[in-house]
Write an enzyme that holds these catalytic residues in place. Structure first.
Site, PDB file in Angstrom:
ATOM      1  N   ILE A 116       0.872  -1.163   0.000  1.00 39.79           N
ATOM      2  CA  ILE A 116       0.000   0.000   0.000  1.00 39.79           C
ATOM      3  C   ILE A 116       0.909   1.213   0.000  1.00 39.79           C
ATOM      4  O   ILE A 116       2.107   1.085  -0.254  1.00 39.79           O
ATOM      5  CB  ILE A 116      -0.985   0.005   1.201  1.00 39.79           C
ATOM      6  CG1 ILE A 116      -0.215  -0.085   2.519  1.00 39.79           C
ATOM      7  CG2 ILE A 116      -1.978  -1.117   1.084  1.00 39.79           C
ATOM      8  CD1 ILE A 116      -1.087   0.107   3.727  1.00 39.79           C
ATOM      9  N   PHE A 117       0.399   2.383   0.341  1.00 39.51           N
ATOM     10  CA  PHE A 117       1.136   3.631   0.107  1.00 39.51           C
ATOM     11  C   PHE A 117       2.504   3.732   0.785  1.00 39.51           C
ATOM     12  O   PHE A 117       3.496   4.047   0.135  1.00 39.51           O
ATOM     13  CB  PHE A 117       0.269   4.822   0.516  1.00 39.51           C
ATOM     14  CG  PHE A 117       0.981   6.131   0.405  1.00 39.51           C
ATOM     15  CD1 PHE A 117       1.259   6.681  -0.840  1.00 39.51           C
ATOM     16  CD2 PHE A 117       1.406   6.799   1.535  1.00 39.51           C
ATOM     17  CE1 PHE A 117       1.937   7.876  -0.947  1.00 39.51           C
ATOM     18  CE2 PHE A 117       2.078   7.997   1.432  1.00 39.51           C
ATOM     19  CZ  PHE A 117       2.343   8.538   0.189  1.00 39.51           C
ATOM     20  N   PRO A 118       2.646   3.486   2.094  1.00 34.73           N
ATOM     21  CA  PRO A 118       3.910   3.827   2.775  1.00 34.73           C
ATOM     22  C   PRO A 118       5.017   2.804   2.566  1.00 34.73           C
ATOM     23  O   PRO A 118       5.638   2.330   3.516  1.00 34.73           O
ATOM     24  CB  PRO A 118       3.481   3.900   4.240  1.00 34.73           C
ATOM     25  CG  PRO A 118       2.413   2.876   4.343  1.00 34.73           C
ATOM     26  CD  PRO A 118       1.665   2.911   3.032  1.00 34.73           C
ATOM     27  N   ASP A 119       5.285   2.459   1.318  1.00 35.85           N
ATOM     28  CA  ASP A 119       6.247   1.400   1.018  1.00 35.85           C
ATOM     29  C   ASP A 119       7.619   1.646   1.631  1.00 35.85           C
ATOM     30  O   ASP A 119       8.223   0.749   2.211  1.00 35.85           O
ATOM     31  CB  ASP A 119       6.415   1.247  -0.498  1.00 35.85           C
ATOM     32  CG  ASP A 119       5.135   0.825  -1.183  1.00 35.85           C
ATOM     33  OD1 ASP A 119       4.339   0.149  -0.526  1.00 35.85           O
ATOM     34  OD2 ASP A 119       4.924   1.171  -2.348  1.00 35.85           O
ATOM     35  N   HIS A 120       8.126   2.859   1.482  1.00 36.88           N
ATOM     36  CA  HIS A 120       9.509   3.112   1.858  1.00 36.88           C
ATOM     37  C   HIS A 120       9.702   3.066   3.370  1.00 36.88           C
ATOM     38  O   HIS A 120      10.737   2.589   3.842  1.00 36.88           O
ATOM     39  CB  HIS A 120       9.958   4.459   1.296  1.00 36.88           C
ATOM     40  CG  HIS A 120       9.826   4.534  -0.201  1.00 36.88           C
ATOM     41  ND1 HIS A 120      10.764   3.996  -1.040  1.00 36.88           N
ATOM     42  CD2 HIS A 120       8.849   5.045  -1.001  1.00 36.88           C
ATOM     43  CE1 HIS A 120      10.397   4.193  -2.302  1.00 36.88           C
ATOM     44  NE2 HIS A 120       9.243   4.816  -2.296  1.00 36.88           N
TER      45      HIS A 120
END
Length: 352
Positions: A116-120
């Site tokens: 989902i969005f907060p991969d890093h």
């Protein structure tokens, strides 16, 4: 890999997309990271933005790794995958339901980061957990399976909010909300901004002095934190009138030197020239054979003293190291390797 902090660690990388940051961090520290790809290469090789037909994210997130291409539809390649898995200290799988399952195995520990969005952010958490599991293995002799949900990692970053709201729902009367004033103020130039935070009465006195308006210190609209919060719009107007005559960097430096928390709004190109980041050598020039321009890239998770950087290498082409991996790790002869490549069972780099 000599002199790297993790030069004795072998990582089998089945990840893709931004989950590649997990293994990039381990590779930056000297781990031997082998990216196993299916024929045609990882889907991440097509992730935009691209330059000269090559994915910039893939080039950045897969530096310092090796690549071998195995065919999951071939029974012999699935056995070779099992052998590689058995030789690895860590197997990272970000596929859905898991790239490992394509090769018919899920028997060995792997670290799975869904997307989902907060991969890093989650990539850095997974790297820490993988190293913790290695310490556990070295102490106990037992492996571990760590399953990381990106949603849960982000939810846990809101833990103080959950505790506060739970206490409020329980009727706690001692809760005191944050009544600091945080403002984003316009600066000189087109769409230029500065962020200012005033948390205490002392900081407000410092800010009023920097603004050249000491008379505002005792102004009843701003004299206390509660008043500043209640009259936030008027306070923002005062701050904006001052910042609008200065560049973001000028405003931030004057406020910081006066004891007020402030910072300029930076766009990506601005960060490349940031004096602090330059001093800490956060970025280094990345050179990739398939990308015509030199690009800035992260040098590693953090600078070390007395520990040299591991060697830096560009992201591999698909199958670039198939021959070496089959020879060194699978103990296959050169004749066998070349025969299987000719038969389309194994895959070397394009044109090679």
């Amino acid at each position: 890999m000599a002199d790297g902090l993790l030069d004795a660690v072998r990582v089998l990388d089945l990840s893709g997309g931004s989950a590649d940051t997990v293994t990039r961090l381990l590779a930056d520290l000297g781990a031997d990271v082998l990216k196993v790809e299916a024929p045609g290469g990882s889907p991440g090789r097509g992730v935009p933005p691209t330059l000269a037909g090559s994915s910039i994210p893939f080039a950045v997130h897969n530096a310092n790794k090796r690549s071998a291409v195995l065919n999951p539809l071939d029974e012999h390649d699935r056995r070779r995958f099992d052998e590689l898995t058995a030789s690895a200290d860590i197997v990272v799988d970000s596929g859905l339901p898991g790239a490992a399952s394509a090769y018919g195995t899920s028997r060995h520990p792997f670290y799975d980061a869904t997307t989902i969005f907060p991969d890093h952010v989650v990539g850095r958490v997974v790297a820490i957990l993988a190293l913790a599991a290695l310490i556990h293995r070295d102490r106990t002799g037992a492996g571990a399976h760590v399953h990381v949900s990106q949603a849960e990692v982000v939810v846990n970053q809101l833990d103080t909010l959950f505790v506060t709201e739970a206490a409020r729902a329980a009727g706690a009367s001692e809760i005191r909300d944050d009544i600091s004033v945080h403002a984003v103020c316009p600066c000189a130039g087109d769409d230029e901004w500065c962020v200012i935070s005033i948390c205490t009465d002392v900081e407000w006195r410092c800010a009023a002095s920097v603004f050249g308006k000491p008379e505002l210190v005792d102004d009843p609209r701003f004299a206390t934190a509660e008043a500043r919060r209640a009259n936030r719009a008027e306070l923002s107007a005062v701050m904006s009138a001052w910042t609008s005559a200065r560049t973001p960097l000028q405003a931030a430096q004057l406020l910081q030197s006066g004891g007020v928390a402030a910072g300029p709004m930076n766009r990506p190109p601005d960060l490349l020239e940031d004096p602090q980041l330059a001093e800490r050598q956060l970025f280094a020039t990345m050179v990739h054979p398939l990308i015509s321009r030199r690009l800035p890239a992260e040098t590693g998770p953090a600078p070390f003293r007395h520990i040299p950087h591991s060697p830096r290498r560009p992201a591999p082409q698909a199958g670039q190291d198939t021959r070496t991996v089959c020879h060194e790790l699978l103990e296959m002869s050169s004749d066998e390797i070349e025969r299987l490549i000719a038969e389309g069972v194994l895959f070397g780099p394009a044109g090679g």
